[in-house]
Design an enzyme around this catalytic site. Structure first.
Site, PDB file in Angstrom:
ATOM      1  N   LYS A  18      33.359  31.652  37.650  1.00  0.00           N
ATOM      2  CA  LYS A  18      33.528  30.210  37.848  1.00  0.00           C
ATOM      3  C   LYS A  18      32.667  29.759  39.025  1.00  0.00           C
ATOM      4  CE  LYS A  18      37.793  27.707  37.234  1.00  0.00           C
ATOM      5  NZ  LYS A  18      39.216  27.721  37.555  1.00  0.00           N
TER       6      LYS A  18
HETATM    7  C1  E4P Z   1      40.828  24.943  36.329  1.00  0.00           C
HETATM    8  O1  E4P Z   1      40.281  25.949  35.924  1.00  0.00           O
HETATM    9  C2  E4P Z   1      41.662  24.869  37.537  1.00  0.00           C
HETATM   10  O2  E4P Z   1      42.131  26.152  37.858  1.00  0.00           O
HETATM   11  C3  E4P Z   1      42.893  24.027  37.381  1.00  0.00           C
HETATM   12  O3  E4P Z   1      43.076  23.556  36.074  1.00  0.00           O
HETATM   13  C4  E4P Z   1      43.130  23.057  38.485  1.00  0.00           C
HETATM   14  O4  E4P Z   1      44.307  22.355  38.232  1.00  0.00           O
HETATM   15  P1  E4P Z   1      45.066  21.500  39.359  1.00  0.00           P
HETATM   16  O5  E4P Z   1      44.374  20.189  39.504  1.00  0.00           O
HETATM   17  O6  E4P Z   1      46.464  21.328  38.801  1.00  0.00           O
HETATM   18  O7  E4P Z   1      45.039  22.320  40.607  1.00  0.00           O
END
Ligand code: E4P
Length: 218
Positions: free
Chosen positions: A83
């Site tokens: 990522k």
């Molecule tokens: C995406 O890959 C992130 O890990 C995640 O969906 C972030 O979500 P949040 O806004 O609830 O922290």
């Protein structure tokens, strides 16, 4: 649309995977920090459970640093997806990693506009993650972003998967599926909510009660 579990919690991952609910896992530094475990050791454990894409995020902010981190992460398991943030440095790293031999799959994250998503895809990202809930939080329409990205990718035959991320409730997941997202990454609590319906529970109760009172044997 398939589901990823947005979690670094081994018990949750095990339950969701064994229950046939998910195709993979996404983590982020905040989720990993919550577990308080060594990152690479934790990824190894997750890779021992999940036979699908596991997103693991880099921490460096320079392209060179991200590429080094990504190559180390990719060695943890062949199903690790790296990522990267949607910054100029992140996209530079995505481009380099997509040209590795073999290529390292990347998930470009923290996407808040359709053009960020298109640029990430053109740089070589295998996945983009538009954050629905965080846009809603600031009074913008997170689901519209997912829909726009899906339309653009379809219209221009862009070879990149859309992961609806930052999903806060079942309606987000439903709408993401209707809009054509390839994946939704959801927290464990939302995954459970997606499966549950009070009429399903009541229906099981009624069937069992009727069967019991009939006196029939099984
Ligand atoms: C995406 O890959 C992130 O890990 C995640 O969906 C972030 O979500 P949040 O806004 O609830 O922290």
């Amino acid at each position: 649309m398939r589901f990823f579990l947005d979690s670094a919690n081994v018990a949750e991952i095990e339950e969701a995977w064994e229950g046939g609910l998910i195709a993979g896992v996404t983590t982020n530094p905040s989720l990993v920090a919550k577990e308080g475990k060594d990152f690479h050791a934790l990824l190894k454990v997750i890779a021992g459970i999940v036979d699908g894409p596991i997103s693991a995020e880099v921490l460096d902010t320079t392209a060179e640093g991200m590429v080094i981190e990504a190559r180390v992460l990719a060695r943890v398991s062949p199903n690790i997806v790296v990522k990267l943030p949607v910054t100029a440095e992140g996209l530079k790293a995505a481009r380099t990693l997509s040209r590795d031999k073999p290529p390292i799959a990347t998930n470009v994250t923290l996407v808040f506009t359709p053009m960020q998503a298109l640029l990430a895809a053109r740089a070589g990202a295998a996945y983009v993650s538009p954050f629905v809930g965080r846009l809603d939080d600031i009074g913008q329409d997170g689901l519209q972003l997912v829909g726009d990205i899906c339309r653009i990718f379809e219209q221009h035959e862009v070879d990149c998967r859309v992961i609806a991320a930052s999903i806060r409730h079942p309606v987000h997941a439903l709408q993401a599926a209707l809009l054509g997202a390839h994946f939704a990454t959801v927290p464990f609590a939302v995954l459970r909510q997606l499966l549950k319906h009070p009429l399903t529970d009541a229906g099981i109760e009624r069937f069992l009660a009727d069967w019991r009172s009939s006196g029939l044997s099984h």
